[in-house]
Design an enzyme around this catalytic site. Structure first.
Site, PDB file in Angstrom:
ATOM      1  N   HIS A 138      40.231   8.458  43.995  1.00  0.00           N
ATOM      2  CA  HIS A 138      40.890   8.650  44.950  1.00  0.00           C
ATOM      3  C   HIS A 138      42.152   8.589  44.836  1.00  0.00           C
ATOM      4  O   HIS A 138      43.351   9.599  45.227  1.00  0.00           O
ATOM      5  CB  HIS A 138      40.527   7.871  46.222  1.00  0.00           C
ATOM      6  CG  HIS A 138      41.427   7.943  47.518  1.00  0.00           C
ATOM      7  ND1 HIS A 138      41.352   8.644  48.513  1.00  0.00           N
ATOM      8  CD2 HIS A 138      42.896   7.485  47.752  1.00  0.00           C
ATOM      9  CE1 HIS A 138      42.120   8.847  49.276  1.00  0.00           C
ATOM     10  NE2 HIS A 138      43.068   7.994  49.149  1.00  0.00           N
ATOM     11  N   GLU A 139      42.903   7.649  44.273  1.00  0.00           N
ATOM     12  CA  GLU A 139      44.298   7.343  43.858  1.00  0.00           C
ATOM     13  C   GLU A 139      44.827   8.355  42.907  1.00  0.00           C
ATOM     14  O   GLU A 139      45.831   8.941  43.069  1.00  0.00           O
ATOM     15  CB  GLU A 139      44.617   6.118  43.550  1.00  0.00           C
ATOM     16  CG  GLU A 139      44.267   5.050  44.363  1.00  0.00           C
ATOM     17  CD  GLU A 139      44.816   5.302  45.795  1.00  0.00           C
ATOM     18  OE1 GLU A 139      45.770   5.691  45.877  1.00  0.00           O
ATOM     19  OE2 GLU A 139      44.332   4.606  46.791  1.00  0.00           O
TER      20      GLU A 139
ATOM     21  N   HIS B 249      46.129  11.611  44.552  1.00  0.00           N
ATOM     22  CA  HIS B 249      47.533  11.597  44.831  1.00  0.00           C
ATOM     23  C   HIS B 249      48.439  11.947  43.840  1.00  0.00           C
ATOM     24  O   HIS B 249      49.293  12.416  43.891  1.00  0.00           O
ATOM     25  CB  HIS B 249      47.914  10.355  45.293  1.00  0.00           C
ATOM     26  CG  HIS B 249      47.143   9.666  46.721  1.00  0.00           C
ATOM     27  ND1 HIS B 249      47.190  10.732  47.789  1.00  0.00           N
ATOM     28  CD2 HIS B 249      46.489   8.778  47.160  1.00  0.00           C
ATOM     29  CE1 HIS B 249      46.682  10.398  48.876  1.00  0.00           C
ATOM     30  NE2 HIS B 249      46.151   8.991  48.586  1.00  0.00           N
TER      31      HIS B 249
ATOM     32  N   GLU C 110      45.047  12.905  51.182  1.00  0.00           N
ATOM     33  CA  GLU C 110      43.963  12.253  51.110  1.00  0.00           C
ATOM     34  C   GLU C 110      42.880  12.807  50.751  1.00  0.00           C
ATOM     35  O   GLU C 110      41.749  12.120  50.038  1.00  0.00           O
ATOM     36  CB  GLU C 110      43.780  11.559  52.580  1.00  0.00           C
ATOM     37  CG  GLU C 110      44.860  10.727  53.134  1.00  0.00           C
ATOM     38  CD  GLU C 110      45.321   9.661  52.096  1.00  0.00           C
ATOM     39  OE1 GLU C 110      44.537   9.066  51.248  1.00  0.00           O
ATOM     40  OE2 GLU C 110      46.482   9.216  52.196  1.00  0.00           O
TER      41      GLU C 110
ATOM     42  N   HIS D 256      46.274  -0.608  57.460  1.00  0.00           N
ATOM     43  CA  HIS D 256      47.173   0.722  58.008  1.00  0.00           C
ATOM     44  C   HIS D 256      47.618   0.290  59.442  1.00  0.00           C
ATOM     45  O   HIS D 256      48.732   0.887  59.491  1.00  0.00           O
ATOM     46  CB  HIS D 256      45.960   1.837  58.073  1.00  0.00           C
ATOM     47  CG  HIS D 256      45.357   1.926  56.815  1.00  0.00           C
ATOM     48  ND1 HIS D 256      44.376   1.393  56.207  1.00  0.00           N
ATOM     49  CD2 HIS D 256      45.497   2.984  56.083  1.00  0.00           C
ATOM     50  CE1 HIS D 256      43.996   1.850  55.237  1.00  0.00           C
ATOM     51  NE2 HIS D 256      44.821   3.104  54.804  1.00  0.00           N
TER      52      HIS D 256
END
Ligand code: X8Z
Ligand code: ZN
Length: 616
Positions: free
Chosen positions: A385-386, A389, A415, A516
């Site tokens: 996932h990271e 980005h 995302e 978040h």
């Protein structure tokens, strides 16, 4: 921590501005017949170009300074230390003083009045700059300053918190692992409660931040902070809520089956005779019940033992290899030198942000990730996932994309990329190709799909229901301070069918345990949208590019897949997000692909749930 940008900033900058093709202007220019004394009408494109060039250079400089300060504040948290927070607040104030300056706002408005004379790319940049200004208008400089300070303090409290279980300090990684593994329901409740102990410490700060965030954006005409965040998609608050409610409804029949299934299976597992109507939050293998995939072990496909053996560093390297196999470049050496990828050593005298994030430090080649990677399935997916980005950053940091537009097509796309790669990296043909599982072993496809549904489908009512509805109430409806926790649990019951193990009064603040809520405010629907986009992209890749079953793909080594993804990433925010989706997949944003993916599971679940009581 804002998942991939900085908490106080939302956009990117413009470097050496790409040459902009000039479109014919409607402004009459001086002709040979015009009397020589009459001044020429201003060339608005040239004026915008000059302004944007200067603005972007300064913006990028201040952005990099702010990133460095924030990086330090998120990677070296020392109780009582004020040096980092002071430096961060000062860097963010300098950024705010520039982006929100009265002179810049006035000039931006003036230029935008001549929109029709400007290029599309110029208009987009000016609008982005004005959007950024609304987060720090210097007409109310004192409020902005207080907000910056309050945000820095909230981050310190959030990541400086010392979690305790059975009298000992534990990390959030420890708590997550315990919630995945512990079989004793009484102990599970203690672990769950330990994970919620941070909530009350964040209450005052969060209430203060709500007011400051609302007041800030109200100065430039946004009704509230939620509306401000939604406007980044070109949508009103109501439009965004309508969209997320629709997504939730489309996934609801599947969720209802999963919920029924889980109640009965978990009651069996914990030896509870009376199956509860709603799931006790402490029964689930995740602090917020947003991912239940650890409930199922698919024989022959259990990655945890092999990942534990390979170790954390291998996971990061492996994710990079996967991206490289698609044609993406190796990560810059500075990524490995400057990132903070692993848990702090035992006995460290400082703490770090415990939630994964990816950083575009200078809106150019300085990219870093902040993680606490351990060898397990959850971190394996998060690592992919990271890096999504990170590769998005690197791909749009090119001379064609002005600094101000170095962002995702929208936040949801940002995302989606890495989560898509995370899904691809857990499918059997991929794992077999990598030698992580035995290709000859028979594995149960239904159980595999069930495990995926417990991850991706279960997430939707949390993201588009509980989180989005709560933040909508909090920011737009000014939810009263004595109803914060009650509202949270009412939503959890309604959308997730989850209840707390014991009554949770207003002395707790369970929503604030989700990072978040504190440092990535009013944007959690990004993740719900990202899953919808992810399945749309995956469906297209599997069927149209690889000609493989979406349930059993192997992207590894496909330059065509890499090209497809890089083509979406390359323009950053310089192309409209709806156009991008339509052009690349032939579809508008829709949960169709996601629902279709899990369709084969419905029959199985209905069969399993036959005779069981449905409560949602
Ligand atoms: O926060 C994240 C990322 C941030 S870059 C790790 N995610 C959401 C969460 O953890 O709640 C990824 C999926 C959902
Ligand atoms: Zn992310």
């Amino acid at each position: 921590m804002k998942k991939y940008f900085l908490p106080t900033l939302t956009a990117a900058v413009l470097t050496a501005c790409a040459p902009t093709a000039k479109t014919p202007t409607t402004t009459p220019t001086a002709t040979t017949t015009a009397p020589a004394a009459q001044p020429a009408a201003p060339d608005w494109q040239e004026q915008a170009e000059t302004f944007l060039k200067e603005y972007s250079t300064e913006y990028q400089r201040l952005y990099a300074q702010s990133s460095e300060a924030e990086w330090r504040s998120n990677t070296h948290i020392v109780a009582g230390d004020t040096a980092n927070s002071g430096a961060t607040a000062r860097a963010n104030e300098r950024m705010a003083a520039f982006t929100g300056s009265a002179a810049n706002i006035q000039r931006l408005r003036e230029l935008l009045e001549h929109k029709q004379d400007l290029t599309e790319l110029q208009v987009k940049q000016l609008q982005t700059a004005l959007y950024n200004a609304a987060n720090s208008p210097q007409t109310i400089a004192e409020v902005v300053k207080r907000r910056i300070k309050a945000e820095t303090q909230q981050t310190e409290k959030l990541y400086g918190f010392d979690y305790k279980y059975q009298g000992k300090s534990v990390t959030t990684n420890d708590l997550d692992e315990l919630l995945r593994k512990e079989k004793n329901p009484a102990k599970r409740q203690q672990i769950w409660e330990a994970s919620k102990a941070i909530g009350p410490t964040l209450k005052e700060g969060l209430l203060n931040l709500r007011d400051l965030r609302n007041q800030t954006v109200q100065a430039l005409g946004y009704p509230d902070y939620f509306s401000y965040q939604a406007s980044d998609y070109g949508m009103s608050r109501e439009e965004m809520m309508t969209l997320v409610r629709k997504i939730n409804e489309e996934l609801r029949p599947l969720y209802r089956e999963l919920h029924t299934y889980a109640r009965y299976e978990l009651a069996k597992k914990y030896n509870v005779k009376q199956v509860p109507d709603y799931l006790p939050a402490s029964w689930l293998p995740n602090r917020w019940g947003q991912d239940w995939s650890a409930m199922v072990d698919v024989k022959g496909l259990n990655l945890d033992p092999v990942l534990a053996k390979k170790g954390a560093e291998w996971q990061v390297k492996q994710a990079e290899r996967f991206y490289q196999s698609l044609g993406f470049p190796a990560l810059p050496a500075s990524f490995y030198e400057k990132s903070s990828l692993y848990p702090l050593p035992k006995g460290a005298t400082y703490k770090k942000n415990n939630h994964a994030s990816a950083w575009h430090m200078d809106l150019n080649q300085d990219v870093r990730s902040l993680m606490s990677v351990e060898g397990n399935t959850e971190w394996y997916e998060t690592t992919h996932h990271e890096l999504g980005h990170i590769y998005y950053y690197l791909t749009y940091a090119n001379s064609e994309v002005p600094v101000l537009l170095r962002q995702g097509a929208n936040r949801g796309y940002h995302e989606a990329m890495g989560s898509l790669m995370g899904l691809a990296a857990t499918q059997k043909p991929f794992l077999a190709g990598l030698g992580l599982v035995d290709p000859k072993s028979q594995t149960d496809q239904t159980q595999t799909l069930l495990k995926e549904a417990l991850n991706y489908a279960v997430f939707i009512p949390f993201a588009s229901g509980v989180m989005s509805e709560w933040e909508n109430s909090f920011y737009a409806d000014k939810l009263p301070a004595d109803q914060l926790n009650a509202r949270w649990w009412a939503l959890a019951k309604q959308y997730q069918g989850i209840v707390p193990p014991t009554t949770r009064g207003e002395q707790y603040l369970d929503p604030a345990t989700k990072t978040h809520i504190n440092d990535d405010p009013a944007q959690y629907y990004d993740y719900a949208l990202s899953y919808v986009i992810l399945f749309q992209l995956h469906d297209h890749i599997a069927k149209k590019i690889l000609k493989q079953d979406p349930h059993a793909t192997n992207y590894y080594g496909s330059k065509e897949v890499g090209q497809f993804l890089a083509d979406i990433m390359r323009p950053g925010a310089s192309k409209d997000w709806r156009t991008v989706l339509k052009e690349k997949t032939g579809e508008d944003l829709s949960a169709r692909a996601m629902v279709e993916y899990f369709e084969p599971l419905m029959a199985y679940l209905k069969q399993q749930n036959k005779g069981r009581k449905y409560t949602m």
